[in-house]
Design a protein around this motif. Structure first.
Motif, PDB file in Angstrom:
ATOM      1  N   ALA A 137       0.831  -1.203   0.000  1.00  0.00           N
ATOM      2  CA  ALA A 137       0.000   0.000   0.000  1.00  0.00           C
ATOM      3  C   ALA A 137       0.867   1.255   0.000  1.00  0.00           C
ATOM      4  N   THR A 138       1.908   1.245   0.813  1.00  0.00           N
ATOM      5  CA  THR A 138       2.826   2.383   0.871  1.00  0.00           C
ATOM      6  C   THR A 138       3.530   2.561  -0.464  1.00  0.00           C
ATOM      7  N   ALA A 139       3.993   1.466  -1.027  1.00  0.00           N
ATOM      8  CA  ALA A 139       4.671   1.529  -2.326  1.00  0.00           C
ATOM      9  C   ALA A 139       3.730   2.037  -3.416  1.00  0.00           C
ATOM     10  N   LYS A 140       2.450   1.654  -3.341  1.00  0.00           N
ATOM     11  CA  LYS A 140       1.480   2.143  -4.324  1.00  0.00           C
ATOM     12  C   LYS A 140       1.365   3.655  -4.245  1.00  0.00           C
ATOM     13  N   TYR A 141       1.285   4.191  -3.029  1.00  0.00           N
ATOM     14  CA  TYR A 141       1.224   5.648  -2.890  1.00  0.00           C
ATOM     15  C   TYR A 141       2.475   6.306  -3.455  1.00  0.00           C
ATOM     16  N   LEU A 142       3.628   5.757  -3.136  1.00  0.00           N
ATOM     17  CA  LEU A 142       4.877   6.350  -3.621  1.00  0.00           C
ATOM     18  C   LEU A 142       4.990   6.256  -5.138  1.00  0.00           C
ATOM     19  N   GLN A 143       4.609   5.127  -5.699  1.00  0.00           N
ATOM     20  CA  GLN A 143       4.659   4.938  -7.148  1.00  0.00           C
ATOM     21  C   GLN A 143       3.710   5.916  -7.851  1.00  0.00           C
ATOM     22  N   ALA A 144       2.481   5.993  -7.385  1.00  0.00           N
ATOM     23  CA  ALA A 144       1.498   6.869  -8.022  1.00  0.00           C
ATOM     24  C   ALA A 144       1.852   8.338  -7.834  1.00  0.00           C
ATOM     25  N   ALA A 145       2.345   8.697  -6.654  1.00  0.00           N
ATOM     26  CA  ALA A 145       2.721  10.092  -6.396  1.00  0.00           C
ATOM     27  C   ALA A 145       3.873  10.509  -7.298  1.00  0.00           C
ATOM     28  N   THR A 146       4.793   9.603  -7.537  1.00  0.00           N
ATOM     29  CA  THR A 146       5.909   9.883  -8.439  1.00  0.00           C
ATOM     30  C   THR A 146       5.380  10.104  -9.858  1.00  0.00           C
ATOM     31  N   ALA A 147       4.538   9.195 -10.321  1.00  0.00           N
ATOM     32  CA  ALA A 147       4.010   9.262 -11.684  1.00  0.00           C
ATOM     33  C   ALA A 147       3.150  10.503 -11.923  1.00  0.00           C
ATOM     34  N   LYS A 148       2.450  10.942 -10.880  1.00  0.00           N
ATOM     35  CA  LYS A 148       1.510  12.061 -11.047  1.00  0.00           C
ATOM     36  C   LYS A 148       2.045  13.382 -10.503  1.00  0.00           C
ATOM     37  N   GLY A 149       3.316  13.417 -10.143  1.00  0.00           N
ATOM     38  CA  GLY A 149       3.913  14.650  -9.664  1.00  0.00           C
ATOM     39  C   GLY A 149       3.352  15.126  -8.338  1.00  0.00           C
ATOM     40  N   GLU A 150       3.007  14.196  -7.466  1.00  0.00           N
ATOM     41  CA  GLU A 150       2.369  14.535  -6.191  1.00  0.00           C
ATOM     42  C   GLU A 150       3.246  14.216  -4.974  1.00  0.00           C
ATOM     43  N   LEU A 151       4.516  13.949  -5.165  1.00  0.00           N
ATOM     44  CA  LEU A 151       5.373  13.575  -4.038  1.00  0.00           C
ATOM     45  C   LEU A 151       5.433  14.658  -2.961  1.00  0.00           C
ATOM     46  N   ASP A 152       5.320  15.911  -3.343  1.00  0.00           N
ATOM     47  CA  ASP A 152       5.370  16.992  -2.354  1.00  0.00           C
ATOM     48  C   ASP A 152       4.277  16.870  -1.301  1.00  0.00           C
ATOM     49  N   ALA A 153       3.189  16.191  -1.624  1.00  0.00           N
ATOM     50  CA  ALA A 153       2.104  15.998  -0.665  1.00  0.00           C
ATOM     51  C   ALA A 153       2.562  15.185   0.548  1.00  0.00           C
ATOM     52  N   PHE A 154       3.637  14.416   0.372  1.00  0.00           N
ATOM     53  CA  PHE A 154       4.137  13.580   1.458  1.00  0.00           C
ATOM     54  C   PHE A 154       5.387  14.148   2.120  1.00  0.00           C
ATOM     55  N   LYS A 155       5.856  15.282   1.657  1.00  0.00           N
ATOM     56  CA  LYS A 155       7.084  15.863   2.212  1.00  0.00           C
ATOM     57  C   LYS A 155       6.761  16.908   3.249  1.00  0.00           C
TER      58      LYS A 155
END
Length: 155
Positions: A137-155
């Motif tokens: 589940a965590t990896a899915k969030y990280l993978q999708a956030a990377t693909a959709k340019g949303e990683l900043d939401a977790f920083k």
């Protein structure tokens, strides 16, 4: 909205409303502990040094997806475990994301290659394990956030 964008991959208003309503559910301690264990597999990944937002998102997802671990399997679908990870999603993550490294393999209890070689029944049984489920589940969030340019939401 992160659940709708990154995990569910749709932002259906009715599903989003249900997601919000389920946030009052209390997680059993063993599931919360499993999420904490899963977080260790991704410490520092993708430039996320403080995992509190990512952890909160995974917990919120579990509260909604399985009503806090009440359901181990989707009623009319392939999703399994507290975070309702689909075997095909786990396979894709293991094959393509680069997120399943040595720390994740230790939690899963086997190498990525061995995981990918499991038959469907064995994979489904493994995904019922709270720690394994939380890793994917965590990896899915990280993978999708990377693909959709949303990683900043977790920083």
């Amino acid at each position: 909205s992160l659940w709708g964008k990154l995990y569910q991959t749709e932002s259906d208003p009715e599903k989003m409303k249900a997601f919000e309503e389920h946030q009052s559910i209390q997680l059993p301690p063993e599931i919360e502990s499993a999420v904490d264990t899963a977080m260790t597999a991704f410490a520092g990944d993708k430039g996320i040094t403080d995992q509190s937002k990512l952890r909160s998102q995974v917990i919120a997802t579990i509260k909604h997806e399985s009503l806090g671990g009440k359901y181990k399997r989707q009623l009319n679908g392939p999703a399994i475990g507290a975070a309702q990870v689909e075997p095909e999603t786990a396979i894709d993550i293991a094959k393509t994301s680069g997120l399943i490294g040595k720390k994740a393999e230790k939690i899963i209890g086997m190498s990525k290659d061995k995981f990918l070689g499991l038959d469907l029944a064995s994979m489904e049984n493994l995904l019922e394990n709270h720690e394994v489920n939380a890793v994917f589940a965590t990896a899915k969030y990280l993978q999708a956030a990377t693909a959709k340019g949303e990683l900043d939401a977790f920083k």
